[in-house]
Design a protein around this motif. Sequence first.
Motif, PDB file in Angstrom:
ATOM      1  N   THR A   7       1.230  -1.730  -0.393  1.00  0.00           N
ATOM      2  CA  THR A   7      -0.273  -0.237  -0.083  1.00  0.00           C
ATOM      3  C   THR A   7       1.015   1.233   0.059  1.00  0.00           C
ATOM      4  O   THR A   7       0.471   2.655  -0.656  1.00  0.00           O
ATOM      5  CB  THR A   7      -0.755  -0.499   1.434  1.00  0.00           C
ATOM      6  N   GLY A   8       1.863   1.462   0.381  1.00  0.00           N
ATOM      7  CA  GLY A   8       2.823   2.656   1.109  1.00  0.00           C
ATOM      8  C   GLY A   8       3.398   3.193  -0.988  1.00  0.00           C
ATOM      9  O   GLY A   8       3.181   3.926  -1.088  1.00  0.00           O
ATOM     10  N   CYS A   9       3.738   1.225  -1.130  1.00  0.00           N
ATOM     11  CA  CYS A   9       4.375   2.026  -2.598  1.00  0.00           C
ATOM     12  C   CYS A   9       3.372   1.856  -3.847  1.00  0.00           C
ATOM     13  O   CYS A   9       3.622   3.383  -4.824  1.00  0.00           O
ATOM     14  CB  CYS A   9       5.179   0.431  -3.223  1.00  0.00           C
TER      15      CYS A   9
ATOM     16  N   GLY B 230       8.770  -3.330   2.997  1.00  0.00           N
ATOM     17  CA  GLY B 230       9.220  -2.925   4.352  1.00  0.00           C
ATOM     18  C   GLY B 230       9.933  -1.626   4.443  1.00  0.00           C
ATOM     19  O   GLY B 230       9.537  -0.829   5.814  1.00  0.00           O
ATOM     20  N   THR B 231      10.854  -0.745   3.537  1.00  0.00           N
ATOM     21  CA  THR B 231      10.872   0.135   3.367  1.00  0.00           C
ATOM     22  C   THR B 231      10.214   1.689   2.854  1.00  0.00           C
ATOM     23  O   THR B 231      10.608   1.991   2.148  1.00  0.00           O
ATOM     24  CB  THR B 231      12.590   0.406   2.730  1.00  0.00           C
ATOM     25  N   CYS B 232       8.767   1.878   2.966  1.00  0.00           N
ATOM     26  CA  CYS B 232       7.544   2.063   2.465  1.00  0.00           C
ATOM     27  C   CYS B 232       8.239   3.739   2.625  1.00  0.00           C
ATOM     28  O   CYS B 232       7.411   4.311   1.270  1.00  0.00           O
ATOM     29  CB  CYS B 232       6.338   1.702   3.441  1.00  0.00           C
TER      30      CYS B 232
ATOM     31  N   VAL C   3      10.126   1.076  -4.795  1.00  0.00           N
ATOM     32  CA  VAL C   3      10.977   0.388  -4.080  1.00  0.00           C
ATOM     33  C   VAL C   3      11.364  -0.862  -5.328  1.00  0.00           C
ATOM     34  O   VAL C   3      10.410  -1.756  -4.865  1.00  0.00           O
ATOM     35  CB  VAL C   3      11.860  -0.088  -2.679  1.00  0.00           C
TER      36      VAL C   3
HETATM   37  S1  FES Z   1       4.413  -0.872   0.998  1.00  0.00           S
HETATM   38 FE1  FES Z   1       6.292  -0.982  -0.095  1.00  0.00          FE
HETATM   39  S2  FES Z   1       7.594  -1.241   1.054  1.00  0.00           S
HETATM   40 FE2  FES Z   1       6.179  -1.235   2.097  1.00  0.00          FE
END
Ligand code: FES
Lengths: 416, 165
Positions: free
Chosen positions: A24-26, A60-62, A67
Amino acid sequence: MMILRRKVEKMDLYRRQVLICGGTGCISTGCKGVLNEFVKEIKNHNLTEEVKVVETGCIGTCDLGPVLVIYPEGIFYQKVSVDDVKEIVEEHLVKGQYVKRLMYTPPTSSEPLPEYKDIPFFRHQLRIALRNVGLINPEVIEEYIARDGYTALEKAVTEMTPEQIVQVLKDSGLRGRGGAGFPTGLKWEFTMKAQSDEKYVICNADEGDPGAFMDRSVLEGDPHSVIEAMAIAGYTIGAKQGYVYVRAEYPLAVERLGQAIKAAKKMGFLGENIFGTDFSFDLEIRVGAGAFVCGEETALINSIEGRRGEPRPKPPFPATVGLWGKPTLINNVETFANIPIIILKGAEWFSQIGTSEKSKGTKVFALAGNINTTGLVEVPMGTTLRQVIFDLGGGIPNGKKFKAAQTGGPSGGCLT
Amino acid sequence: MSECCCHDHDLDYRYQRLDEVIAQYKDMPGALIPVLHQAQLIFGYLSKDVQIRIAEGLGVPLSEVYGVVTFYSFFSLKPQGKYTIGVCLGTACYVKGAAALVEALEENLGIKVGDTTDDGMFTLSITRCLGACGLAPVLTIDEDVYGRLTPEKVPEILERYKNKR
Ligand code: FES
Ligand SMILES: Cc1cc2nc3c(=O)[nH]c(=O)nc-3n(C[C@H](O)[C@H](O)[C@H](O)COP(=O)(O)O)c2cc1C
């Protein structure tokens, strides 16, 4: 399983894999566009046969998103935009030259760290519950199978008795990851021993604590690990039906889990006569509707029954009187995600990780706030907060001093 | 929406779909909440008439339906805008200035949290932690996620949706 293996090996013929984070972050920083551009550029360079593009769960590195990691070299690229893709394809995939400017540089150095495994954020982790998250495409069941997926279920239903499974869990020292920390083996034993014609397994994916997103990452990035564990639970306690209760705020998790359940049914890992035995088990998703207390197990049971999600008095505990009044096993997502690998590798392997006393295994954390690298991490129990913040998180911006940290949301506490 | 003859057809069609959903879930234990989710998708909100239809269809007392609808923040008794804006007020987003975002949105849209703009475009709501804390503060517009926001970025984001119509 042999047929599956062969199918899976064929996929490995690709010379390279580009693993693009689809968490979701990416997604919020535009990974979908990057992915489409990769597919396009790879086609333009006639590399479709050689390079496979995989959309994974949260790496993990949102806050470095979008990434991606390119294998077999294991090169990590961060903050990749659509305009960068052509360069990565032409330099890295065609010429084998890495694109330095998109690599990660630690705050304390001026030299970039090309390889995923060298980056402190990943190097200091021990990933058990997250073992597949960020490494496989959660929408392709074969990728899970290729990493020993569903072999724990096979082992459980064809080689082990329910009592043996309970013993392994008890010996492993695994405790619930949902908050109360109750020993998982004991909980399974109570529910196994409860006498009833019907029993149920529930996975608690309500994840009510603000600041937490580890359960979401498991469901989005490796849904089969939860499905497999729930089927093992069904076999152990004698249940034919399970429910995963997911918060309404996690539509992507609901979608991926739904697809995974369908795929597992098609392969025969859910449904009637699993692995040719007389064990049958089915799973349903129930979507929550927004209410903090529903993470509490009896409130959650009320909600699945279609009522207001208010807690019931305990005792009786769900292990004796749970869903529809029947004995019910309820565990957290992360608890379940640990189980298949414990069944495969054994209690002793697991019990050696963590602290010597009561806390075995690892814990997944969401690192957020004023830290250089935030995101999702998994470390052995007993790792100090300082290690997490300074070794993995790269410390606090501008070299400021560490004052306080909140752990585990409002139900946790503050450490200084 | 204009009051023309198609409006009623449209409504009939929605009720027809609701009846299908009720028929599909009727025999499933704990059907009420899944049916309410579907009904909200079909109608956009849960009016009294819709609740009555569900109560009758599932054989559940209306008071129970109403009790459930009002318990869960996800269910809405009022019509929603074309787009629903959700501002995360989880701890991480709050610390990183989500309250200022809410203010900027309220000012830009001329409504308060929980309300819908007069043109029916936007509903403003707040949500529990969305689990995107690394990107705090965060807001969602339907399925889209926006992170690392400042109040200054609000007008530009809204503009994209206003132009979509
Ligand atoms: S969503 Fe891509 S690193 Fe967490
Ligand atoms: C107010 C309250 C909220 C809770 N929220 C959650 C939650 O969001 N997720 C969760 O797994 N457990 C939550 N729990 C704990 C559950 O009641 C239950 O103990 C847990 O799901 C059991 O799983 P475990 O043994 O695997 O931890 C909560 C408990 C309370 C009292």
